[in-house]
Design an enzyme around this catalytic site. Structure first.
Site, PDB file in Angstrom:
ATOM      1  CB  CYS A  83      96.187  81.300  65.843  1.00  0.00           C
ATOM      2  SG  CYS A  83      94.807  82.207  65.178  1.00  0.00           S
ATOM      3  CD  GLU A 130      93.766  54.046  91.352  1.00  0.00           C
ATOM      4  OE1 GLU A 130      94.426  54.631  90.473  1.00  0.00           O
ATOM      5  OE2 GLU A 130      94.133  53.981  92.536  1.00  0.00           O
ATOM      6  N   GLY A 172      94.100  51.921  83.506  1.00  0.00           N
ATOM      7  CA  GLY A 172      95.008  51.838  82.376  1.00  0.00           C
ATOM      8  C   GLY A 172      94.605  50.974  81.209  1.00  0.00           C
ATOM      9  CE1 TYR A 211      92.413  60.885  81.524  1.00  0.00           C
ATOM     10  CE2 TYR A 211      92.168  58.971  80.100  1.00  0.00           C
ATOM     11  CZ  TYR A 211      92.419  59.509  81.340  1.00  0.00           C
ATOM     12  OH  TYR A 211      92.653  58.684  82.402  1.00  0.00           O
ATOM     13  CE1 TYR A 253      99.124  62.664  76.352  1.00  0.00           C
ATOM     14  CE2 TYR A 253      96.837  62.822  75.634  1.00  0.00           C
ATOM     15  CZ  TYR A 253      97.802  62.958  76.616  1.00  0.00           C
ATOM     16  OH  TYR A 253      97.438  63.392  77.850  1.00  0.00           O
TER      17      TYR A 253
END
Ligand code: LLP
Length: 415
Positions: A341, A272, A238, A369, A315
């Site tokens: 489109c 992680e 994170g 990502y 986001y």
């Protein structure tokens, strides 16, 4: 310096991006091995003598060459599917350093993970515990598990990427956790090894981790007193990166504060991280197909679209965009948009650039990502990926062919 201009040409890790873009098909992703290594090493050096396991979160960027690079550095892996497990194994990752996260592991995935002796299942519910127990017993083995606790912590990030708030689907409520551990301790197919939390992604402060950890440590001590000792504590991933000059958390300071709270408890510390290892390592290089002016706006229409980089539409994420060659023409303000489109198909809005048709743009900080969220929407091939290693550019993925995209459907056409 990873990004630099020399004679108005953009260099990334000493590679002339203009020359590379002129001689290779765009769009493409380009990563820096150095950045990935430095980020991994700065985590691993920050643990000092504390026993630890860095489980790189595969979802951030699952290219096999990147997984193989991390496996060679000694990394473990955080996976969320059987597909990711297969990737890690093919890349030479050590299955005994794998944690398996996610709220909905299928029976097939649990079997695959047990067959490969992974380090731990991060269990998300009582139902899942029972399923894992049933399968492990059928296989006459024991599954190592930890429970993922929802620490009910508010985190300052995009609502779609918080995971440890009270109303998220992730983790188990603290009020239920002790009784679940007690239940688990009586199951023949289960071996309790740890406890786990993950509070979200793109987090720019240490405090929510420390607040969560204090709650989790209280649970650990409680379990210890009940005769359920744990071997590890997993604080998830994170930590954020700087997309737009934000100040980032220092990894060393972060881990030293965490280790201080763990104190002299004999707990291996598992983390992680995904984005903070690969995020800054990636560039997306794209060509401007057309410039289009309307009375309200100017658009730079690129050959990369939202199927290549989903983060801006999904986001409202900001990625800085640079000219690969700085034209000696005056700057103007553009929306940088793809050819898809959809009105949501943009890479950046209101960017001040000096560009014309045929120029190249580089979108920064797309190592995490970026490609992993790419799709074949509009029947567009997923693109090439390259990595800079020791001042050489190596290809690590070839773009899909249209035949590959059609392959799984074409045989079903009815005559
Ligand atoms: N562990 C678990 C259980 C996770 O759910 C995640 C990310 C990570 C580790 C890695 O988090 P990181 O260190 O990368 O922040 N697609 C979004 C991010 C979604 C993150 C989901 N979980 C984005 O592009 O911002």
């Amino acid at each position: 310096m990873t990004m630099d201009y020399k004679d108005n040409v953009l260099y990334f890790d000493d590679i002339n991006i203009l020359e590379f873009a002129q001689s290779n098909q765009t769009p493409f992703y380009l990563y820096s091995e150095n950045i990935i290594k430095n980020n991994y090493n700065s985590y691993s050096e920050s643990f000092g003598s504390h026993s630890h396991n860095i489980c790189y979160s595969v979802k951030a960027n699952s290219n096999l060459s990147i997984l193989s690079l991390l496996a060679k550095l000694g990394s473990g892996f955080d996976i969320v599917s059987g597909g990711e497990l297969t990737r890690v194994l093919r890349a030479g990752g050590d299955p005994t350093k794998i944690v398996f996260s996610g709220v909905g592991k299928s029976e097939e995935e649990i079997i695959q993970a047990l067959d490969n002796n992974i380090m731990c299942f991060n269990v998300e519910s009582k139902d899942e515990l029972n399923t894992i127990n049933k399968i492990a017993k059928q296989k006459k083995t024991k599954a190592n598990i930890s429970f993922r606790v929802n620490p009910a912590i508010n985190v300052n990030t995009h609502p779609y990427i918080t995971t440890g708030m009270r109303d998220n689907k992730f983790g188990i409520e603290q009020s239920e956790i002790i009784s679940l551990y007690k239940d688990a301790s009586s199951l023949d197919g289960i071996s309790i090894v740890g406890i786990d939390f993950h509070i979200g992604s793109q987090i720019m402060e240490i405090e929510p981790y420390l607040e969560s950890l204090i709650k989790i440590i209280a649970i650990v001590d409680n379990l210890d007193a009940l005769g359920i000792p744990l071997k590890h504590i997993d604080i998830g991933g994170g930590l954020g990166i700087s997309y737009e000059d934000e100040s980032i958390v220092d990894k060393k300071l972060f881990l030293s504060e965490i280790i201080q709270i763990i104190g002299d408890r004999k707990l291996t510390l598992v983390i992680e991280p995904g984005r903070s290892i690969v995020g800054e390592s990636g560039l997306l290089v794209t060509k401007i197909i057309n410039i289009k002016e309307s009375s309200a706006k100017s658009f730079a229409i690129t050959d990369a679209g939202m199927n290549d980089l989903m983060r801006p539409p999904l986001y409202q994420a900001y990625h800085s965009i640079r000219e690969v060659f700085r034209q000696p023409v005056s700057k103007a303000t553009y929306d940088v948009v793809g050819p898809i489109c959809e009105t949501a198909d943009f890479l950046g809005k209101d960017r001040v650039l000096s560009i014309s048709q045929g120029d190249f743009l580089a979108i920064e900080n797309v190592g995490a990502y970026g490609f992993s969220l790419a799709s074949n929407y509009n029947t567009r091939p997923k693109i090439d990926e390259y990595i800079v290693s020791n001042n050489n550019v190596n290809k690590i993925r070839t773009r899909d062919t249209i035949d590959q995209i059609l392959e799984n459907e074409i045989k079903f056409i009815q005559n």
